[in-house]
Write an enzyme that holds these catalytic residues in place. Structure first.
Site, PDB file in Angstrom:
ATOM      1  N   CYS A 237      38.852  93.654  36.039  1.00  0.00           N
ATOM      2  CA  CYS A 237      40.112  92.938  35.849  1.00  0.00           C
ATOM      3  C   CYS A 237      40.927  93.540  34.715  1.00  0.00           C
ATOM      4  O   CYS A 237      41.118  92.935  33.651  1.00  0.00           O
ATOM      5  CB  CYS A 237      39.827  91.461  35.608  1.00  0.00           C
ATOM      6  N   GLU A 238      41.360  94.761  34.903  1.00  0.00           N
ATOM      7  CA  GLU A 238      42.213  95.493  33.966  1.00  0.00           C
ATOM      8  C   GLU A 238      43.056  96.437  34.804  1.00  0.00           C
ATOM      9  O   GLU A 238      42.519  97.104  35.694  1.00  0.00           O
ATOM     10  CB  GLU A 238      41.380  96.383  33.021  1.00  0.00           C
TER      11      GLU A 238
ATOM     12  N   GLY B 174      31.655 121.758  22.304  1.00  0.00           N
ATOM     13  CA  GLY B 174      33.080 121.736  22.620  1.00  0.00           C
ATOM     14  C   GLY B 174      33.541 122.584  23.781  1.00  0.00           C
ATOM     15  O   GLY B 174      34.677 122.433  24.232  1.00  0.00           O
TER      16      GLY B 174
ATOM     17  N   GLU C 169      25.816 123.248  19.801  1.00  0.00           N
ATOM     18  CA  GLU C 169      25.574 121.854  20.210  1.00  0.00           C
ATOM     19  C   GLU C 169      26.342 121.532  21.490  1.00  0.00           C
ATOM     20  O   GLU C 169      27.174 120.630  21.514  1.00  0.00           O
ATOM     21  CB  GLU C 169      26.021 120.909  19.087  1.00  0.00           C
ATOM     22  N   PRO C 170      26.078 122.268  22.584  1.00  0.00           N
ATOM     23  CA  PRO C 170      26.848 122.018  23.807  1.00  0.00           C
ATOM     24  C   PRO C 170      26.437 120.711  24.473  1.00  0.00           C
ATOM     25  O   PRO C 170      25.254 120.384  24.538  1.00  0.00           O
ATOM     26  CB  PRO C 170      26.480 123.209  24.701  1.00  0.00           C
TER      27      PRO C 170
ATOM     28  N   ARG D 244      36.173 107.589  31.472  1.00  0.00           N
ATOM     29  CA  ARG D 244      37.047 108.713  31.111  1.00  0.00           C
ATOM     30  C   ARG D 244      38.475 108.614  31.663  1.00  0.00           C
ATOM     31  O   ARG D 244      39.421 108.856  30.918  1.00  0.00           O
ATOM     32  CB  ARG D 244      36.404 110.052  31.497  1.00  0.00           C
TER      33      ARG D 244
ATOM     34  N   TYR E  48      29.506 112.232  29.508  1.00  0.00           N
ATOM     35  CA  TYR E  48      30.302 111.084  29.052  1.00  0.00           C
ATOM     36  C   TYR E  48      30.620 110.149  30.224  1.00  0.00           C
ATOM     37  O   TYR E  48      31.684 109.537  30.275  1.00  0.00           O
ATOM     38  CB  TYR E  48      31.574 111.561  28.321  1.00  0.00           C
TER      39      TYR E  48
HETATM   40  C1  LIG Z   1      30.190 115.304  20.864  1.00  0.00           C
HETATM   41  C2  LIG Z   1      29.647 116.359  19.978  1.00  0.00           C
HETATM   42  C3  LIG Z   1      29.147 117.548  20.520  1.00  0.00           C
HETATM   43  C4  LIG Z   1      29.212 117.878  21.984  1.00  0.00           C
HETATM   44  O1  LIG Z   1      30.513 118.140  22.390  1.00  0.00           O
HETATM   45  P1  LIG Z   1      30.797 118.720  23.852  1.00  0.00           P
HETATM   46  O2  LIG Z   1      32.269 118.830  23.904  1.00  0.00           O
HETATM   47  O3  LIG Z   1      30.273 117.738  24.825  1.00  0.00           O
HETATM   48  O4  LIG Z   1      30.131 120.038  23.953  1.00  0.00           O
HETATM   49  C5  LIG Z   1      28.580 118.465  19.635  1.00  0.00           C
HETATM   50  N1  LIG Z   1      28.514 118.225  18.299  1.00  0.00           N
HETATM   51  C6  LIG Z   1      29.002 117.096  17.759  1.00  0.00           C
HETATM   52  C7  LIG Z   1      28.904 116.891  16.297  1.00  0.00           C
HETATM   53  C8  LIG Z   1      29.585 116.133  18.569  1.00  0.00           C
HETATM   54  O5  LIG Z   1      30.081 115.017  18.027  1.00  0.00           O
END
Ligand SMILES: *Cc1c(COP(=O)(O)O)cnc(C)c1O
Length: 427
Positions: A343-344, A240, A274-275, A313, A372
């Site tokens: 075409c949007e 996140g 989990e970056p 995005r 992403y």
């Molecule tokens: C998408 C996601 C992440 C990564 O999020 P980032 O904002 O890209 O760091 C980590 N853990 C879970 C469970 C996710 O769904």
């Protein structure tokens, strides 16, 4: 910090000019900087060096094998959300013991694949899922390690589509119900081992306070669970951490580290992170060519050969991506929409953007597209997906070939035997 910059009025990724890549590989093309990927990994991991920790790069941000391999080579683990991502991670040489599996809708075949692969743990999002994991593990005569993804009801102060830790979101289990879930699992599920607590509150978070608020709640939960005799060894804080797209000033990983290390030092757990975005976002650009320019009333349009199928995005979240011309020029500035061929009306890369006037044939880099970007791309409008290139110092190599027209129809079937068709209709 990234390694894209102008040198002598030409835009470079490390030691290679964007124009050279566009000329040799064609456009649209995703360009990644290896030096930036490595730098981001090291900056993130070293921020937590004072405590036991494991970085599990979130595969969905960018799942190209070469990128996964780059991180695996640094000792990174992986956060996966599907069987397909597990397949990719293992192909890239990941250590299965460093893989965590998140997601609200894991299918039985995916769970079986993950158990057989001996992953570190499942981040479980419902008690029904836990029962399925228990049953499959039992059938395979294995034990499946799990964490419950708790929903700490913390506002990450980000775009509503990427907020995940609020009560109204579909993710995780509320804290009180999670405590009952751990106890229930301990007493009733023989084949699952609760070993962790997990949360992930959202994406593109640009302040420290939501992480601190989430930590406060999960820390308390770890202590409560330990008191109930549950052997919690991992605290997964999710991903996140945000990046700079425009004017945001997200905290440096070091500050994130400082904010969580004190609170977890004596907790007796290994922290998991989990970056995704922060690792790859600013390490990639989408390079595109200008096809046409046109004026409609008071509006200027720059029509380029990359569209919302390549980079969703802006259309999906209204996101800002800086746009840099491959050649710096002194042309007058105009306000224009940079739009794709799809075409949007929602197909744009930039809206009402002040840009240097530009001509057909020129090349542009859409910045901060490493996360992403390609991973969300599609074949909409039957457009072959873009090539991907890794720049490494003075050289570069293709890490995904541009799709061909033939790739577009791969697996499609035109003729169906009449008998079979009749059966299908009856059902
Ligand atoms: C998408 C996601 C992440 C990564 O999020 P980032 O904002 O890209 O760091 C980590 N853990 C879970 C469970 C996710 O769904």
């Amino acid at each position: 910090m990234h390694f894209f910059a102008y040198k002598n009025k030409r835009f470079y990724a490390e030691g290679v000019s964007i124009e050279k890549i566009a000329k040799e590989v064609g456009t649209p093309v995703y360009v990644y900087s290896k030096k930036t990927l490595l730098r981001h990994y090291k900056a993130f991991s070293s921020a937590f060096s004072a405590v036991p920790h494991l970085v599990c790069y979130s595969v969905k941000a960018n799942s190209n094998l070469a990128i996964l391999k780059t991180f695996a080579g640094q000792g990174s683990g992986f956060d996966i959300v599907s069987g397909g991502e597990l397949f990719r991670a293992l192909k890239a040489g990941a250590d299965a013991r460093k893989i965590v599996y998140s997601g609200v809708g894991k299918r039985s075949d995916e769970i079986e694949y993950a158990i057989k692969s001996n992953i570190l743990m499942f981040n479980v999002e419902s008690m029904e899922e836990m029962a399925v994991i228990d049953a499959i593990a039992g059938r395979l005569k294995k034990k499946a390690a799990i964490a419950i993804r708790v929903n700490p009801d913390v506002d990450p102060k980000t775009h509503p589509y990427i907020s995940t830790g609020l009560k109204k979101n579909k993710f995780g289990i509320e804290t009180e119900a999670a405590i009952r879930g751990y106890v229930y699992a301990k007493n009733n599920f023989k084949n699952v081992m609760p070993i962790g607590v997990d949360c992930h509150i959202g994406s593109q978070i640009t302040e420290i306070s939501p992480f601190v608020a989430a930590l406060k709640k999960t820390r308390e939960l770890v202590l409560t669970l330990k008191g109930l005799g549950i052997d919690v060894r991992y605290l997964d804080m999710g991903g996140g951490l945000g990046i700079t797209y425009d004017k945001e000033i997200p905290p440096h990983p070091t500050r994130y580290g400082e904010a969580v290390i004190e609170g977890t030092k004596r907790l007796g757990v290994t922290l998991i992170f989990e970056p995704g975005r922060v690792m790859v976002g600013n390490a990639g650009a989408l390079v595109t060519s200008v096809l046409y320019t046109k004026k409609s009333g008071a509006k200027n349009f720059i029509v380029v050969d990359a569209g919302m199928n390549d980079l969703a995005r802006p259309s999906l979240y209204g996101s800002y991506h800086a746009i840099k011309p491959a050649r710096e020029n002194n042309a007058e500035e105009i306000t224009a929409d940079v739009v794709g061929p799809i075409c949007e009306s929602g197909d744009f890369l930039a809206k009402d953007r002040l840009v240097k006037d530009i001509e057909a044939g020129e090349v542009l880099a859409v910045m901060s597209a490493g996360a992403y970007g390609f991973s969300m791309s599609s074949n909409y409008n039957s457009r072959p997906r873009a090539a991907e290139v890794m720049v490494d110092g003075a050289g570069f190599y293709t890490i995904r070939k541009r799709e061909t027209f033939k790739d577009l129809i791969n697996g499609e079937v035109v003729a169906v035997p009449t008998k079979k068709r009749a059966k299908t209709v009856k059902r």
